[in-house]
Enzyme design. Sequence first.
Site, mmCIF file in Angstrom:
data_model
loop_
_atom_site.group_PDB
_atom_site.id
_atom_site.type_symbol
_atom_site.label_atom_id
_atom_site.label_comp_id
_atom_site.label_asym_id
_atom_site.label_seq_id
_atom_site.Cartn_x
_atom_site.Cartn_y
_atom_site.Cartn_z
ATOM 1 N N GLU A 66 -6.069 46.532 43.264
ATOM 2 C CA GLU A 66 -5.432 46.570 44.587
ATOM 3 C C GLU A 66 -6.108 45.486 45.432
ATOM 4 O OE1 GLU A 66 -6.217 50.279 46.687
ATOM 5 O OE2 GLU A 66 -4.204 50.272 47.523
ATOM 6 N N HIS A 80 -9.989 45.917 44.732
ATOM 7 C CA HIS A 80 -10.249 47.322 44.417
ATOM 8 C C HIS A 80 -9.835 47.611 42.981
ATOM 9 C CE1 HIS A 80 -9.387 51.818 45.509
ATOM 10 N NE2 HIS A 80 -10.560 51.663 44.931
ATOM 11 N N SER A 92 -13.584 51.506 48.287
ATOM 12 C CA SER A 92 -12.454 52.420 48.111
ATOM 13 C C SER A 92 -11.777 52.704 49.438
ATOM 14 C CB SER A 92 -12.939 53.760 47.553
ATOM 15 O OG SER A 92 -13.672 53.576 46.385
ATOM 16 N N ASN A 107 -5.764 55.163 47.638
ATOM 17 C CA ASN A 107 -6.472 56.381 48.043
ATOM 18 C C ASN A 107 -5.791 57.138 49.175
ATOM 19 O OD1 ASN A 107 -8.521 56.573 46.156
ATOM 20 N ND2 ASN A 107 -9.590 54.863 47.112
#
Length: 269
Positions: free
Chosen positions: A139, A127, A106, A177
Amino acid sequence: MGSGIAQVAACSGMDVTLVDVEKSFIDRGMSTISGSLEKLVSKGRMTEEDATAAFAQVSTGIGLSHLSGCDLVIEAIPEVPELKFSTFSELDSICKPDAILASNTSSISISEIASHTNRPERVIGMHFMNPVPIMQLVEVINGEETSREITDSVISAAESMGKIPLSCRDSPGFISNRILCPMINEAILAFQEGVAQASAIDGIMKLGMNHPIGPLALADLIGLDTVLHIMNVLHSGLSDDKYLPAPLLVEMVGQGRLGRKSGSGFYDY
Ligand SMILES: NC(=O)c1ccc[n+]([C@@H]2O[C@H](COP(=O)([O-])OP(=O)(O)OC[C@H]3O[C@@H](n4cnc5c(N)ncnc54)[C@H](O)[C@@H]3O)[C@@H](O)[C@H]2O)c1
């Protein structure tokens, strides 16, 4: 995350090997896959035969040695940098020279993970989002040395899993994130200051912004320890105090209130 990734790969017809460190964790992963496939069948989104065939595509093993014949390895072990580094170093020595080594991290730098292998051009971030069988995005994070050929291969692998891959370069928190976690952190600050109750904060973001889930409920789903870890990565990586974790987030993680996985977070489960 690992069982979700195994499931979508198996559903796309790939031969999948799911490994973990203990049989009980593998059993838990396989029962998550079987429960999720059953749900898809009951909703009419998959036939019984396809679900049975997908489940049969997944073989299991304890330890990384079972991955020696794989073309693509997707790592989804805990978000602990030293553990990722040693695992990639081991994968590099076990896997075929032309295998692609992907991480579902992450927040940990893909370039740094890649530097623990002798094939940095074949290391990349894939991701997936939680819950993997439902969420469309993958991602794709390109490390400093990731080759164009590997990016293209991973994009087509993600597409064949029915996902929509979008690329970015390696930077703290990537895109998802870097934007999501500061929003969650801000919601925690507002809750901590008593601006509104948790259900009101989540309701305002759901009804007002069309978010499918409120930021505090999402923090509980992701795990508060993971959210804290990502805020720390953003704070140190981008050297800006606007990313300081909310004191309440730090306190709740210290108390073991990690969200759904611990039975309590901003809500009780
Ligand atoms: N939870 C989320 O919402 C989410 C979303 C996107 C990405 N991620 C990332 O995915 C990764 C996994 O997260 P998670 O929430 O599934 O974690 P988790 O702790 O639920 O699962 C990790 C699994 O890895 C296994 N494991 C530990 N060491 C291992 C090793 N050396 N070899 C093989 N297996 C090993 C553990 O036994 C466990 O079953 C992390 O990098 C996390 O940041 C998580």
